[in-house]
Design a protein around this motif. Structure first.
Motif, PDB file in Angstrom:
ATOM      1  N   GLU A  41     -12.274   7.464   7.863  1.00  6.88           N
ATOM      2  CA  GLU A  41     -13.176   7.494   9.015  1.00  6.88           C
ATOM      3  C   GLU A  41     -12.419   7.721  10.323  1.00  6.88           C
ATOM      4  OE1 GLU A  41     -15.188   3.791   9.813  1.00  6.88           O
ATOM      5  OE2 GLU A  41     -16.686   4.763  11.078  1.00  6.88           O
ATOM      6  N   ASN A  42     -11.305   7.000  10.497  1.00  6.96           N
ATOM      7  CA  ASN A  42     -10.547   7.084  11.750  1.00  6.96           C
ATOM      8  C   ASN A  42      -9.040   7.263  11.608  1.00  6.96           C
ATOM      9  OD1 ASN A  42     -12.637   6.708  13.776  1.00  6.96           O
ATOM     10  ND2 ASN A  42     -12.906   4.708  12.808  1.00  6.96           N
ATOM     11  N   LYS A  45      -6.976  10.407  12.596  1.00  5.27           N
ATOM     12  CA  LYS A  45      -7.213  11.025  13.915  1.00  5.27           C
ATOM     13  C   LYS A  45      -5.932  10.934  14.735  1.00  5.27           C
ATOM     14  CE  LYS A  45     -12.140  10.176  13.742  1.00  5.27           C
ATOM     15  NZ  LYS A  45     -13.251   9.246  14.098  1.00  5.27           N
ATOM     16  N   HIS A  78      -9.462  14.119   7.862  1.00  3.87           N
ATOM     17  CA  HIS A  78     -10.304  14.256   9.074  1.00  3.87           C
ATOM     18  C   HIS A  78      -9.575  13.549  10.197  1.00  3.87           C
ATOM     19  CE1 HIS A  78     -14.077  14.074  11.432  1.00  3.87           C
ATOM     20  NE2 HIS A  78     -13.724  12.854  11.705  1.00  3.87           N
ATOM     21  N   TRP A  82      -9.431  17.528  17.637  1.00  5.96           N
ATOM     22  CA  TRP A  82     -10.733  17.090  18.159  1.00  5.96           C
ATOM     23  C   TRP A  82     -10.542  16.733  19.623  1.00  5.96           C
ATOM     24  CZ3 TRP A  82     -13.534  11.873  16.712  1.00  5.96           C
ATOM     25  CH2 TRP A  82     -14.870  11.936  17.149  1.00  5.96           C
ATOM     26  N   GLU A  84     -12.012  14.302  21.044  1.00  3.71           N
ATOM     27  CA  GLU A  84     -12.107  12.830  21.157  1.00  3.71           C
ATOM     28  C   GLU A  84     -10.981  12.165  20.366  1.00  3.71           C
ATOM     29  OE1 GLU A  84     -17.028  12.723  21.202  1.00  3.71           O
ATOM     30  OE2 GLU A  84     -15.894  10.958  20.570  1.00  3.71           O
ATOM     31  N   SER A  85     -10.833  10.859  20.534  1.00  7.27           N
ATOM     32  CA  SER A  85      -9.818  10.086  19.800  1.00  7.27           C
ATOM     33  C   SER A  85      -8.424  10.648  20.009  1.00  7.27           C
ATOM     34  CB  SER A  85     -10.135  10.040  18.298  1.00  7.27           C
ATOM     35  OG  SER A  85     -11.335   9.337  18.111  1.00  7.27           O
ATOM     36  N   ASN A 126     -12.571  19.945  14.740  1.00 13.31           N
ATOM     37  CA  ASN A 126     -13.828  19.210  14.726  1.00 13.31           C
ATOM     38  C   ASN A 126     -14.549  19.418  16.053  1.00 13.31           C
ATOM     39  OD1 ASN A 126     -15.655  17.300  13.511  1.00 13.31           O
ATOM     40  ND2 ASN A 126     -14.925  15.807  15.000  1.00 13.31           N
ATOM     41  N   GLU A 127     -15.820  19.867  15.972  1.00 15.12           N
ATOM     42  CA  GLU A 127     -16.722  19.891  17.134  1.00 15.12           C
ATOM     43  C   GLU A 127     -16.204  20.716  18.315  1.00 15.12           C
ATOM     44  OE1 GLU A 127     -17.714  15.771  17.953  1.00 15.12           O
ATOM     45  OE2 GLU A 127     -18.035  15.341  15.837  1.00 15.12           O
ATOM     46  N   GLN A 208     -22.051  17.990   9.575  1.00 13.50           N
ATOM     47  CA  GLN A 208     -21.976  16.544   9.556  1.00 13.50           C
ATOM     48  C   GLN A 208     -23.307  15.904   9.121  1.00 13.50           C
ATOM     49  OE1 GLN A 208     -20.441  14.958  13.240  1.00 13.50           O
ATOM     50  NE2 GLN A 208     -18.740  16.420  13.302  1.00 13.50           N
ATOM     51  N   HIS A 210     -25.630  14.141  10.864  1.00 13.89           N
ATOM     52  CA  HIS A 210     -26.031  12.829  11.404  1.00 13.89           C
ATOM     53  C   HIS A 210     -27.489  12.991  11.846  1.00 13.89           C
ATOM     54  CE1 HIS A 210     -22.145  10.860  11.266  1.00 13.89           C
ATOM     55  NE2 HIS A 210     -21.591  11.916  11.817  1.00 13.89           N
ATOM     56  N   GLU A 238     -20.818  14.238   6.782  1.00  9.65           N
ATOM     57  CA  GLU A 238     -20.922  12.914   7.407  1.00  9.65           C
ATOM     58  C   GLU A 238     -22.373  12.404   7.414  1.00  9.65           C
ATOM     59  OE1 GLU A 238     -19.132  12.806  11.285  1.00  9.65           O
ATOM     60  OE2 GLU A 238     -17.494  14.147  10.742  1.00  9.65           O
ATOM     61  N   TRP A 287     -21.404   9.094   5.864  1.00  7.31           N
ATOM     62  CA  TRP A 287     -20.498   8.475   6.849  1.00  7.31           C
ATOM     63  C   TRP A 287     -20.628   6.966   6.775  1.00  7.31           C
ATOM     64  CZ3 TRP A 287     -16.593  11.139   8.267  1.00  7.31           C
ATOM     65  CH2 TRP A 287     -15.769  10.724   9.312  1.00  7.31           C
ATOM     66  N   TRP A 295     -21.123   3.348  11.568  1.00  6.14           N
ATOM     67  CA  TRP A 295     -20.610   3.581  12.937  1.00  6.14           C
ATOM     68  C   TRP A 295     -21.738   3.402  13.933  1.00  6.14           C
ATOM     69  CZ3 TRP A 295     -22.031   7.722  16.261  1.00  6.14           C
ATOM     70  CH2 TRP A 295     -23.004   8.570  15.692  1.00  6.14           C
ATOM     71  N   TYR A 299     -20.206   1.612  16.782  1.00  3.76           N
ATOM     72  CA  TYR A 299     -19.839   2.543  17.859  1.00  3.76           C
ATOM     73  C   TYR A 299     -21.016   2.769  18.816  1.00  3.76           C
ATOM     74  CZ  TYR A 299     -17.819   6.732  20.005  1.00  3.76           C
ATOM     75  OH  TYR A 299     -17.311   7.646  20.886  1.00  3.76           O
TER      76      TYR A 299
HETATM   77  O1  G3I Z   1      -9.479  -0.333  15.814  1.00  3.74           O
HETATM   78  C1  G3I Z   1      -9.700  -0.560  17.211  1.00  3.74           C
HETATM   79  C2  G3I Z   1      -9.639  -2.048  17.507  1.00  3.74           C
HETATM   80  O2  G3I Z   1      -8.319  -2.497  17.262  1.00  3.74           O
HETATM   81  C3  G3I Z   1     -10.032  -2.281  18.957  1.00  3.74           C
HETATM   82  O3  G3I Z   1     -10.077  -3.676  19.197  1.00  3.74           O
HETATM   83  C4  G3I Z   1     -11.415  -1.662  19.206  1.00  3.74           C
HETATM   84  C5  G3I Z   1     -11.891  -1.880  20.618  1.00  3.74           C
HETATM   85  O4  G3I Z   1     -11.165  -0.987  21.469  1.00  3.74           O
HETATM   86  O5  G3I Z   1     -11.358  -0.244  18.962  1.00  3.74           O
HETATM   87  C6  G3I Z   1     -11.093  -0.029  17.585  1.00  3.74           C
HETATM   88  O6  G3I Z   1     -11.051   1.363  17.377  1.00  3.74           O
HETATM   89  C7  G3I Z   1     -12.357   1.957  17.370  1.00  3.74           C
HETATM   90  C8  G3I Z   1     -12.537   2.648  16.015  1.00  3.74           C
HETATM   91  O7  G3I Z   1     -13.768   3.391  15.995  1.00  3.74           O
HETATM   92  C9  G3I Z   1     -12.539   1.653  14.849  1.00  3.74           C
HETATM   93  O8  G3I Z   1     -13.673   0.840  14.982  1.00  3.74           O
HETATM   94  C10 G3I Z   1     -12.385   2.982  18.488  1.00  3.74           C
HETATM   95  O9  G3I Z   1     -12.397   2.282  19.714  1.00  3.74           O
HETATM   96  C11 G3I Z   1     -13.649   3.817  18.377  1.00  3.74           C
HETATM   97  O10 G3I Z   1     -13.575   4.886  19.309  1.00  3.74           O
HETATM   98  C12 G3I Z   1     -13.770   4.427  16.967  1.00  3.74           C
HETATM   99  O11 G3I Z   1     -15.020   5.112  16.877  1.00  3.74           O
HETATM  100  C13 G3I Z   1     -15.081   6.123  15.861  1.00  3.74           C
HETATM  101  C14 G3I Z   1     -15.568   7.431  16.523  1.00  3.74           C
HETATM  102  O12 G3I Z   1     -15.714   8.449  15.525  1.00  3.74           O
HETATM  103  C15 G3I Z   1     -14.568   7.926  17.551  1.00  3.74           C
HETATM  104  O13 G3I Z   1     -13.367   8.220  16.903  1.00  3.74           O
HETATM  105  C16 G3I Z   1     -16.091   5.703  14.797  1.00  3.74           C
HETATM  106  O14 G3I Z   1     -15.604   4.555  14.102  1.00  3.74           O
HETATM  107  C17 G3I Z   1     -16.297   6.838  13.816  1.00  3.74           C
HETATM  108  O15 G3I Z   1     -17.314   6.518  12.860  1.00  3.74           O
HETATM  109  C18 G3I Z   1     -16.722   8.106  14.556  1.00  3.74           C
HETATM  110  O16 G3I Z   1     -16.811   9.128  13.622  1.00  3.74           O
HETATM  111  C19 G3I Z   1     -17.156  10.438  14.157  1.00  3.74           C
HETATM  112  C20 G3I Z   1     -16.391  11.474  13.373  1.00  3.74           C
HETATM  113  O17 G3I Z   1     -15.007  11.210  13.461  1.00  3.74           O
HETATM  114  C21 G3I Z   1     -16.734  12.881  13.873  1.00  3.74           C
HETATM  115  N1  G3I Z   1     -18.171  13.120  13.810  1.00  3.74           N
HETATM  116  C22 G3I Z   1     -18.973  12.121  14.513  1.00  3.74           C
HETATM  117  C23 G3I Z   1     -18.664  10.720  13.971  1.00  3.74           C
HETATM  118  C24 G3I Z   1     -19.528   9.689  14.646  1.00  3.74           C
HETATM  119  O18 G3I Z   1     -19.223   9.666  16.023  1.00  3.74           O
END
Ligand code: G3I
Length: 327
Positions: A41-42, A45, A78, A82, A84-85, A126-127, A208, A210, A238, A287, A295, A299
């Motif tokens: 999932e992450n 990245k 994955h 991108w 993001e991230s 991605n995207e 994806q 969603h 996803e 997903w 998520w 999220y």
């Molecule tokens: O692991 C850290 C944690 O240590 C920290 O305390 C916390 C607060 O800052 O953040 C945690 O990391 C988060 C991570 O998810 C794990 O939960 C990140 O902030 C957060 O940005 C991340 O969000 C992910 C998001 O993509 C952005 O990368 C989602 O889990 C994930 O499901 C989502 O997945 C995306 C696909 O990659 C691309 N397509 C869309 C999909 C949904 O947005």
């Protein structure tokens, strides 16, 4: 009793997080029993895998890769590039275009090289396409730093660099919204058709998906049909089907909502099976694993029930919708 992976005519996967794998036995058991493909999932990245310049940390990603290899599951990587991230150091990177190109190429080739021989495919980019059908060449949060720093053709170079690092892994372009945004769908199709015309190495398209229980079925069919015409492998990469897109607090789904979700999962799986030629079926990945680890809850901070396993990882009506769609 039959499981998804026993009945699926193509790979059936889920995106996973190593934390849940270690702390939640029901999550792990459902994953082992029901799915034969995983997407991190992450953990693959850029912010996770290259947290500092030229410091690559595969620890967490390797936990997932080793789990998948042990359980003989396919692994889909994955996402290499991108907007993001991104690690902070990339967001703040001050360099000329050559330095940016080097950063971009080094990330792709180091990570692809490290996982060579272990992954079936990568979401290379991605995207890259915006909801307006453009290339995210703006300074809003929807803008892409890669687009701004490297020019619009960075997408082609990402695929070239990935192919140079691994001659065999399947290279995917991944995006969302194709089923509800014809302009975006058309822009994605044009992008990949252009790459193919130029003999840029691309093997697959990720939709994806969603979506939610109100998403147009005509839109879903059209997006799959148009994507199939590219001749690329098609990955529903996803999928989740939200019950509560309007963001109102939903304590518990009604039986009617669960039935509509079951019908929608059935429709998507059946459409995929019927519209995508066997040779182009890369599979369907949801997903996350169950409603509790979606998520959308963590999220988007929205109480929703988008998946086919409930908060206790028990099967929902949607689970049987997926099974029915395989027939
Ligand atoms: O692991 C850290 C944690 O240590 C920290 O305390 C916390 C607060 O800052 O953040 C945690 O990391 C988060 C991570 O998810 C794990 O939960 C990140 O902030 C957060 O940005 C991340 O969000 C992910 C998001 O993509 C952005 O990368 C989602 O889990 C994930 O499901 C989502 O997945 C995306 C696909 O990659 C691309 N397509 C869309 C999909 C949904 O947005």
């Amino acid at each position: 009793e039959q499981t998804l992976k026993e009945k699926a005519p193509f790979p059936i996967g889920a995106s996973i997080d190593p934390t849940h794998l270690k702390t939640n036995l029901r999550y792990k058991n459902v994953l082992i029993k029901e799915f034969n493909s995983i997407t991190p999932e992450n953990m693959m990245k850029m912010n996770m895998i290259q947290p500092a310049p030229n410091r690559f940390d595969y620890t967490k990603a390797d936990e997932l890769v080793n789990f998948a290899i042990q359980d003989k599951k396919r692994i889909h990587g994955h996402a290499l590039i991108w907007h993001e991230s991104l690690p902070t150091w990339v967001q703040n990177f001050q360099g000329d275009s050559l330095a940016w190109e080097n950063l971009f190429k080094t990330h792709i080739q180091t990570v692809v090289g490290y996982y060579k021989g272990k992954l079936a495919g990568w979401d290379v980019v991605n995207e890259a396409i915006g909801n307006d059908g453009g290339t995210r060449n703006d300074n809003t949060n929807q803008g892409s730093i890669w687009r701004r720093k490297l020019g619009a053709d960075y997408v082609a170079r990402a695929f070239l660099y990935a192919r140079q690092a691994d001659p065999d892994v399947l290279l995917f372009y991944n995006d969302y919204g194709q089923e509800s945004n014809p302009k975006k769908l058309q822009a994605i199709i044009s992008l990949v058709q252009d790459l193919k015309r130029r003999n840029i190495p691309i093997d697959g398209l990720g939709l994806q998906m969603h979506i939610d229980i109100n998403t147009s079925e005509a839109g879903i069919n059209y997006a799959i049909q148009e994507s199939v015409k590219t001749g690329l492998k098609i990955h529903i990469s996803e999928i989740d089907i939200a019950l509560n897109p309007s963001n109102s607090t939903l304590e518990k789904p009604t039986a009617e909502m669960l039935e509509r979700q079951r019908q929608k999962y059935l429709m998507v799986v059946r459409a995929y099976k019927n519209l995508v030629p066997k040779a182009q079926q890369y599979g369907i990945t949801q997903w996350n694993v169950g409603d509790a680890d979606s998520w959308i809850r963590s999220y988007l901070k929205r109480n929703d029930f988008p998946l086919i396993f409930d908060v206790n990882y028990d099967r929902k009506p949607s689970y049987y919708g997926v099974l029915e769609g395989f027939k």
